[in-house]
Design an enzyme around this catalytic site. Structure first.
Site, PDB file in Angstrom:
ATOM      1  N   THR A 161      34.636  35.610  39.136  1.00 60.55           N
ATOM      2  CA  THR A 161      35.415  34.984  38.059  1.00 60.55           C
ATOM      3  C   THR A 161      35.341  33.473  38.239  1.00 60.55           C
ATOM      4  O   THR A 161      35.799  32.945  39.242  1.00 60.55           O
ATOM      5  CB  THR A 161      36.880  35.459  38.145  1.00 60.55           C
ATOM      6  OG1 THR A 161      36.891  36.879  38.088  1.00 60.55           O
ATOM      7  CG2 THR A 161      37.713  34.890  37.011  1.00 60.55           C
TER       8      THR A 161
ATOM      9  N   ASN B 213      42.812  38.539  31.860  1.00 60.21           N
ATOM     10  CA  ASN B 213      43.868  38.459  32.875  1.00 60.21           C
ATOM     11  C   ASN B 213      45.055  37.637  32.386  1.00 60.21           C
ATOM     12  O   ASN B 213      46.200  37.930  32.722  1.00 60.21           O
ATOM     13  CB  ASN B 213      43.302  37.918  34.192  1.00 60.21           C
ATOM     14  CG  ASN B 213      42.620  39.022  34.995  1.00 60.21           C
ATOM     15  OD1 ASN B 213      42.736  40.197  34.655  1.00 60.21           O
ATOM     16  ND2 ASN B 213      41.916  38.656  36.040  1.00 60.21           N
TER      17      ASN B 213
ATOM     18  N   PHE C 167      51.460  48.020  31.057  1.00 57.95           N
ATOM     19  CA  PHE C 167      51.701  46.627  31.477  1.00 57.95           C
ATOM     20  C   PHE C 167      52.990  46.059  30.906  1.00 57.95           C
ATOM     21  O   PHE C 167      53.125  44.860  30.709  1.00 57.95           O
ATOM     22  CB  PHE C 167      50.488  45.735  31.175  1.00 57.95           C
ATOM     23  CG  PHE C 167      49.558  45.697  32.359  1.00 57.95           C
ATOM     24  CD1 PHE C 167      48.831  46.807  32.716  1.00 57.95           C
ATOM     25  CD2 PHE C 167      49.455  44.568  33.157  1.00 57.95           C
ATOM     26  CE1 PHE C 167      48.026  46.820  33.837  1.00 57.95           C
ATOM     27  CE2 PHE C 167      48.647  44.560  34.285  1.00 57.95           C
ATOM     28  CZ  PHE C 167      47.930  45.685  34.626  1.00 57.95           C
TER      29      PHE C 167
ATOM     30  N   ALA D 271      58.815  46.069  33.764  1.00 56.16           N
ATOM     31  CA  ALA D 271      59.556  44.910  34.274  1.00 56.16           C
ATOM     32  C   ALA D 271      59.879  45.143  35.747  1.00 56.16           C
ATOM     33  O   ALA D 271      60.005  46.272  36.197  1.00 56.16           O
ATOM     34  CB  ALA D 271      60.840  44.737  33.478  1.00 56.16           C
TER      35      ALA D 271
ATOM     36  N   CYS E 278      44.071  38.184  41.845  1.00 55.58           N
ATOM     37  CA  CYS E 278      43.465  37.823  40.551  1.00 55.58           C
ATOM     38  C   CYS E 278      44.426  37.154  39.584  1.00 55.58           C
ATOM     39  O   CYS E 278      44.251  35.986  39.239  1.00 55.58           O
ATOM     40  CB  CYS E 278      42.864  39.066  39.897  1.00 55.58           C
ATOM     41  SG  CYS E 278      41.369  39.595  40.716  1.00 55.58           S
TER      42      CYS E 278
HETATM   43  C1  UDX Z   1      43.866  42.757  37.734  1.00 59.20           C
HETATM   44  C2  UDX Z   1      43.320  43.240  36.392  1.00 59.20           C
HETATM   45  O1  UDX Z   1      44.085  44.377  35.949  1.00 59.20           O
HETATM   46  C3  UDX Z   1      41.865  43.609  36.526  1.00 59.20           C
HETATM   47  O2  UDX Z   1      41.334  44.011  35.274  1.00 59.20           O
HETATM   48  C4  UDX Z   1      41.110  42.388  37.058  1.00 59.20           C
HETATM   49  O3  UDX Z   1      39.750  42.724  37.247  1.00 59.20           O
HETATM   50  C5  UDX Z   1      41.719  41.916  38.360  1.00 59.20           C
HETATM   51  O4  UDX Z   1      43.105  41.656  38.194  1.00 59.20           O
HETATM   52  P1  UDX Z   1      44.661  43.942  39.984  1.00 59.20           P
HETATM   53  O5  UDX Z   1      44.896  42.573  40.544  1.00 59.20           O
HETATM   54  O6  UDX Z   1      43.960  44.948  40.824  1.00 59.20           O
HETATM   55  O7  UDX Z   1      43.802  43.841  38.647  1.00 59.20           O
HETATM   56  O8  UDX Z   1      46.079  44.525  39.621  1.00 59.20           O
HETATM   57  P2  UDX Z   1      46.861  45.061  38.334  1.00 59.20           P
HETATM   58  O9  UDX Z   1      46.893  46.523  38.334  1.00 59.20           O
HETATM   59  O10 UDX Z   1      46.405  44.383  37.114  1.00 59.20           O
HETATM   60  O11 UDX Z   1      48.342  44.535  38.695  1.00 59.20           O
HETATM   61  C6  UDX Z   1      48.576  43.150  38.893  1.00 59.20           C
HETATM   62  C7  UDX Z   1      50.012  42.905  39.253  1.00 59.20           C
HETATM   63  O12 UDX Z   1      50.844  43.095  38.127  1.00 59.20           O
HETATM   64  C8  UDX Z   1      50.594  43.780  40.349  1.00 59.20           C
HETATM   65  O13 UDX Z   1      51.354  42.967  41.226  1.00 59.20           O
HETATM   66  C9  UDX Z   1      51.479  44.758  39.605  1.00 59.20           C
HETATM   67  O14 UDX Z   1      52.544  45.228  40.402  1.00 59.20           O
HETATM   68  C10 UDX Z   1      51.970  43.891  38.463  1.00 59.20           C
HETATM   69  N1  UDX Z   1      52.364  44.653  37.270  1.00 59.20           N
HETATM   70  C11 UDX Z   1      51.448  45.404  36.589  1.00 59.20           C
HETATM   71  C12 UDX Z   1      53.670  44.578  36.797  1.00 59.20           C
HETATM   72  O15 UDX Z   1      54.515  43.891  37.385  1.00 59.20           O
HETATM   73  N2  UDX Z   1      54.011  45.274  35.671  1.00 59.20           N
HETATM   74  C13 UDX Z   1      53.131  46.032  34.986  1.00 59.20           C
HETATM   75  O16 UDX Z   1      53.527  46.632  33.968  1.00 59.20           O
HETATM   76  C14 UDX Z   1      51.808  46.096  35.456  1.00 59.20           C
END
Ligand code: UDX
Length: 433
Positions: free
Chosen positions: A121, A208, A249, A252, A260
């Site tokens: 990225t 993202n 997503f 809360a 990322c």
């Molecule tokens: C993310 C993107 O989803 C992915 O497409 C990209 O390639 C890399 O970054 P990742 O970092 O593995 O992936 O985690 P992700 O599942 O997206 O969760 C990110 C953060 O958001 C976590 O800390 C998770 O707990 C938080 N989260 C996610 C929330 O607080 N609420 C949600 O509803 C979803």
């Protein structure tokens, strides 16, 4: 196809082994000898479900090898660059040193017609700048961002939900080569977007940024819910039924962390400012601020439940990883809250199914224990900060015999409040009455 993958971190190790599984002949290259030794013996340097099995299968089949010798990329026709692009220590901008050195390293080993494919990225404009050196030796450059989620990395790599190729206009050769690499996914009708360098770079950070915004949106609603007595989880369910919004997503809680989302939104803001479009992304500063405020709110809630003082309280922390099914604690909200409570004088005992060792490296001062029972013994309050299945499944009736005070704080809205209250616990959560 013969393929090299330069950079064997999260992205590269999964990409290399997944391509080998798809039948390609893959060499994974990294400058870190210890990482290469681990991978060569089928051990993943991080926790990722399914990866050790995949490594073992492809190493045994002989379709995957690992080395620190860049010259072994010679003879491959496609070279993926999958090195890390962390946040710079003293600014929001992205540290591109690993990308630059990977490009410098590979050029000497390219043959005309080879395709170098950037997966890391990067700030928009990077591919255009790096293309010159690649094209000078008759090779091609493409940018092919990766959207894998930790915990689902193997599945997301083998069956992606879309493929994006950023190429020079009319570069049919690079498109044809990438189509061969991803032949299996394309045979399953995976959507493919062919575009220019700049768009392909933006796709990743835009995706993202959108996800981070969605999470901060619902966390902003949680802040309002907290002062009105409303329930943010019911609110999320109700708005999520609107197909235009969608429920995913919208959980809360403590907010986003990891390697990322936080650094990508910051890097995106920094790049947009450099380009004179900083105003367009000012809202991402607010997204970041909402996200960080959730951690403070969790500490405040803990203080409130403890009757006004954290100093001297016995605090059990369940969960340290930035999300379940990962041992990653980079920018982890859970580890951050645990550390803040300890700094405020709390006797924190923390546990996690996978992330104790990674946490210890960043926060050696915290007290880590192996089990929920050890963490919760005689505790004045129990905090669930990462929604691991084993924490969601805790039986409140069993746990109440272990603690000193029956107080549970649900940092991820992952427990059933009715069940906990019926078992005699004080249940508190972010964004819920
Ligand atoms: C993310 C993107 O989803 C992915 O497409 C990209 O390639 C890399 O970054 P990742 O970092 O593995 O992936 O985690 P992700 O599942 O997206 O969760 C990110 C953060 O958001 C976590 O800390 C998770 O707990 C938080 N989260 C996610 C929330 O607080 N609420 C949600 O509803 C979803």
């Amino acid at each position: 196809m013969k393929i090299s993958v330069i950079g064997c971190g999260y992205l590269g190790a999964v990409h290399a082994s997944s391509l080998a599984k798809l039948g390609h002949d893959v060499v994974g290259i990294d400058i870190d000898q210890a990482k290469i030794d681990l991978l060569s013996s089928a051990q993943a340097p991080f926790y990722e479900p399914g990866l050790p099995e995949l490594l073992s299968e492809t190493l045994t089949a002989g379709t995957l090898t690992f080395t620190t010798d860049m010259s072994l990329a010679r003879g491959a026709s496609v070279h993926f660059i999958a090195v890390g692009t962390p946040q710079q220590e003293d600014s929001n901008a992205v540290d591109l040193r690993a990308v630059e050195s990977a490009f410098e390293g590979i050029v000497a080993h390219l043959s005309p017609g080879d395709v170098v494919v950037g997966k890391s990225t990067v700030p928009v404009g990077t591919a255009e700048r790096l293309a010159e050196g690649i094209e000078a030796v008759g090779a091609h450059l493409a940018w092919n961002p990766e959207f894998l989620r930790e915990g689902y990395a193997v599945k997301d790599t083998i069956s992606p939900d879309r493929l994006v190729y950023g190429v020079r206009p009319g570069d049919d050769h690079s498109v044809a080569m990438l189509d061969k690499v991803y032949a299996r996914a394309l045979a399953h009708d995976t959507p493919r977007v062919i575009t220019d360098f700049a768009t392909s770079e933006l796709v990743k950070v835009a995706a993202n940024a959108f996800l981070a915004t969605k999470i901060s949106f619902i966390n902003a609603m949680a802040e309002v819910a907290e002062v009105t007595g409303a329930d943010v989880t019911q609110l999320a369910d109700a708005i999520g039924y609107d197909a235009r919004i969608g429920r995913r997503f919208l959980n809360a809680g403590l907010g986003f962390g990891g390697g990322c989302l936080p650094k990508d939104i910051r890097g995106f803001m920094a790049r947009a400012s450099e380009l004179g479009a900083g105003d367009a992304l000012n809202f991402l500063g607010e997204v970041d601020a909402i996200n960080l405020r959730r951690r403070e709110r969790m500490v405040d809630l803990c203080r409130e439940v403890l009757g006004g003082t954290i100093t001297g309280a016995k605090i059990a922390v369940l969960g340290l990883a930035f999300k379940p099914d990962s041992d990653d604690v980079r920018d982890s909200p859970a580890l951050d809250v645990a550390a803040r409570l300890a700094e405020l004088g709390g006797h924190v005992r923390a546990t996690d199914p996978q992330a104790i060792e990674t946490s210890r490296r960043l926060r050696p001062e915290l007290d880590y224990v192996a089990t929920v029972e050890e963490a919760a013994r005689d505790a004045d309050v129990v905090l669930v900060l990462t929604e691991w299945r084993e924490y969601r499944d805790i039986n409140p009736v069993v746990l109440k015999s272990v603690v000193s005070v029956r107080a549970i704080l649900d940092g991820r809205n992952c427990l059933n409040p009715v069940q906990w209250r019926e078992a005699g616990w004080t249940y508190r959560a972010l964004g819920r009455p």
